[in-house]
Design an enzyme around this catalytic site. Structure first.
Site, short mmCIF file in Angstrom:
data_model
loop_
_atom_site.label_atom_id
_atom_site.label_comp_id
_atom_site.label_asym_id
_atom_site.label_seq_id
_atom_site.Cartn_x
_atom_site.Cartn_y
_atom_site.Cartn_z
N GLY A 54 -14.33 11.13 1.23
CA GLY A 54 -13.72 11.78 0.08
C GLY A 54 -13.49 13.24 0.41
N CYS A 81 -18.40 9.23 6.38
CA CYS A 81 -17.97 10.61 6.16
C CYS A 81 -18.62 11.19 4.90
CB CYS A 81 -16.44 10.66 6.13
SG CYS A 81 -15.83 12.34 6.35
N TYR A 82 -17.85 11.47 3.87
CA TYR A 82 -18.46 11.99 2.64
C TYR A 82 -19.56 11.05 2.16
CZ TYR A 82 -19.01 13.54 -2.19
OH TYR A 82 -19.53 13.99 -3.38
N HIS A 168 -15.23 8.04 11.46
CA HIS A 168 -14.51 6.99 10.73
C HIS A 168 -14.40 5.70 11.55
CE1 HIS A 168 -13.19 9.29 7.21
NE2 HIS A 168 -13.26 10.33 8.03
N GLU A 170 -13.30 2.96 10.63
CA GLU A 170 -12.16 2.14 10.17
C GLU A 170 -10.85 2.51 10.87
OE1 GLU A 170 -13.63 4.53 8.62
OE2 GLU A 170 -12.36 5.62 7.22
N SER A 222 11.47 -12.47 -7.08
CA SER A 222 12.28 -11.27 -6.83
C SER A 222 13.03 -11.41 -5.52
CB SER A 222 11.37 -10.05 -6.76
OG SER A 222 10.63 -10.10 -5.56
N GLY A 223 12.65 -12.40 -4.72
CA GLY A 223 13.28 -12.54 -3.41
C GLY A 223 12.42 -11.96 -2.31
N VAL A 225 8.69 -11.10 -0.19
CA VAL A 225 7.66 -11.94 0.41
C VAL A 225 6.59 -12.33 -0.62
CG1 VAL A 225 5.83 -12.01 2.16
CG2 VAL A 225 7.99 -10.89 2.68
N ASP A 226 6.17 -11.35 -1.43
CA ASP A 226 5.05 -11.60 -2.33
C ASP A 226 5.37 -12.70 -3.35
OD1 ASP A 226 4.06 -9.51 -0.90
OD2 ASP A 226 4.37 -8.02 -2.48
N LYS A 366 -1.21 -6.96 2.08
CA LYS A 366 0.06 -7.51 2.56
C LYS A 366 -0.11 -8.47 3.76
CE LYS A 366 4.52 -7.27 1.94
NZ LYS A 366 5.15 -7.22 0.61
#
Ligand code: XMP
Length: 510
Positions: A54, A81-82, A168, A170, A222-223, A225-226, A366
């Site tokens: 943070g 970290c924080y 970090h 990640e 919507s067309g 991917v999701d 995603k």
């Protein structure tokens, strides 16, 4: 299912941490630090807690703190970290601020023995970003690693299984990051790794088959991917009880509406109702130039069109939407400022004329949605397509939207995409498109002065869309695209290439 809590203190990497955990087949969810108490953490059955970084300093009374009761729950904790400094602070250590000790970027990590560093070389490279540092570790803790500038780059209390790392793990720059997270998850939290996309898909199909039995379900397509993955998942679960409605908003790319229809009817064998609502959307957007307002209007229109279709079909009990986890987070979960309201969530009108809203992908990132898509047998080319924002070309036409401007951006975009793909660069750029700016510029054609519109091209390289770098496209390609757009698209006088990264810019212009 075993799950890890990512307790969010406002760090820019909070989503990345959760993704890294999930990559190791452990489910992780992000909750802002002020939305959950230690008792709730215990009762929710988390097998481990990760405290994110943070932007604050722990000794600033206004900065986010957390109850030290967290360390007494008997659940393993890892602070990053924080989050690491916060653990030191909570447990009675000493934290200092010194510009001379600050580090940003790669640093040399020297690690000692211990469960957290099991299998990690004594010397490796880690990614640092801090000004504050831990001068004295709290009672019960020992230093596990250091860098040339940071005497306590990692600390741990093996008895309570509480650990902190200043670097970090990640980010990919930290060579041992993956192994360290693996050690925390598997050796310290005792995870077995039950989070896989095939079990997610199988579980979701099974659950929806049970829960939605006897209900009539409408899916908003919507067309993208999701919503495609959401529709196929639901179709597997309830078959013909699912009705898919695909709204052609008039804001899709060239040829896209026809392509969606073909894929659904042909390859996927799912029937759909196609609604041509272009005039309606254009009408609702007339005179509107504020991006957030555009998003809200489009979200609201979307739902109204579905309501209208649903009424024609008789009462539908359930509405399905392809909302995904980053939509939920970025639409203002927690303290992080809302940057853009994603229309799936932020723009949803308050009154929905359905009994129930089902969002089967609400927990997924995603890349996980894509993995589920592959699991369901959706063609790879479709699943790995570049993302396209829900509000479509409305956020790629600056200022007021008109049919003429849409036609221009659609043509310019089609040329750019075709040339980039022909050059084989579509894998390098994660997303690439044309924007119609609201700037006109003077030009000359033949002997006459022109005053045409300016098209901006944008191509970005990214793996998570949270950060992105502009793609270094070859000059020859840009020259060819520019020549074709000014030559073939009436009304365009100039073409520019966007060379801004995210941050400070965003991927889309609006
Ligand atoms: P930004 O512009 O926020 O974009 O850097 C990150 C990714 O999100 C997409 N995007 C959207 N997707 N509704 C969506 O469904 C939206 O309102 C929206 N705005 C941006 C963008 O295309 C990129 O992939």
């Amino acid at each position: 299912m075993e799950k890890i809590l990512v307790l969010d203190f406002g760090g820019q990497y909070n989503q990345l941490i959760a993704r890294r955990v999930r990559e190791q087949h452990v489910y992780a969810e992000i909750v802002p630090y002020n939305r959950i108490t230690p008792d709730e953490i215990r009762d929710a059955g988390y097998v481990g807690v990760i405290l994110t970084g943070g932007p604050n300093s722990v000794y600033d009374p206004a900065s986010p703190h957390y109850s030290a009761a967290l360390l007494e729950l008997g659940i393993p904790v890892l602070g990053i970290c924080y989050g690491c400094q916060l653990i030191a602070w909570m447990a009675g250590g000493e934290i200092c601020s010194a510009d001379s000790a600050s580090e940003y970027g790669e640093s040399r990590l020297t690690a000692g023995p211990g469960a957290l560093f099991h299998g990690i070389p004594e010397e490796s490279v880690c990614w640092m970003s801090h000004t504050d540092y831990i001068r004295t570790v709290p009672p019960g803790f020992r230093v596990l690693a250091h860098t040339p500038n940071c005497p306590c780059a990692a600390m741990g209390d093996d008895r309570r299984r509480v650990y902190g790392v200043q670097f970090h793990p990640e980010v990919t720059h930290t060579a041992c990051g993956r192994q360290l997270l693996h050690n925390f998850l598997y050796d310290l939290c005792g995870c077995r790794g039950d989070w896989t996309m095939d079990s997610f898909a199988a579980g979701a199909i099974e659950r929806y088959r049970r829960e939605l039995s006897g209900k009539r379900v409408l899916c908003a397509l919507s067309g993208g991917v999701d919503s495609t993955v959401a529709a196929v998942l639901l179709h597997r679960a309830i078959g013909e009880a699912l009705t898919c409605v695909f709204v052609d908003t008039g804001l899709l790319r060239k040829g896209e509406a026809d392509a969606v229809e073909q894929v659904f009817r042909g390859m996927l064998g799912i029937d759909l109702i196609r609604v041509d609502a272009a005039d309606r959307f254009l009408g609702a957007l007339r005179g509107v130039s504020d991006p957030e307002q555009k998003r809200k209007i489009i979200g609201a229109e979307f739902i109204r069109v579905f309501e209208h279709e649903a009424r024609k079909l008789g009462h539908m009990h359930v509405l399905v939407q392809g909302t995904i986890y980053p939509d939920v987070i970025e639409s203002g979960l927690g303290d992080a400022a809302t940057i853009k309201s994603h229309h799936n969530v932020g723009g949803l009108p308050d009154v929905i004329d359905f009994d129930e809203l089902v969002e089967p992908l609400r927990e997924l990132f995603k890349d996980e949605v894509r993995a589920v898509g592959e699991e369901l047998g959706i063609p790879r080319a479709l699943v790995w397509r570049q993302p396209f924002p829900g509000p479509g070309l409305a956020v790629r036409v600056m200022g007021e939207i008109t049919a003429e401007k849409l036609a221009i951006v659609r043509e310019a975009d089609a040329i750019f995409r075709a040339e980039l793909e022909a050059a084989g660069l579509d894998r390098e750029a994660g997303q690439y498109f044309a924007v119609l700016t609201d700037t006109r510029a003077v030009g000359v054609m033949g002997d006459a002065r022109t005053y045409g519109r300016t098209v901006a091209l944008r191509a970005v390289t990214t793996d998570d869309f949270m950060t992105a770098d502009w793609t270094r496209l070859p000059w020859e390609l840009l020259a060819k695209v520019s020549g074709r757009i000014t030559g073939e698209v009436a009304g365009v006088g100039r073409v520019v290439y966007d060379i801004t990264s995210k941050p400070p810019a965003t991927v889309e212009w609006e």
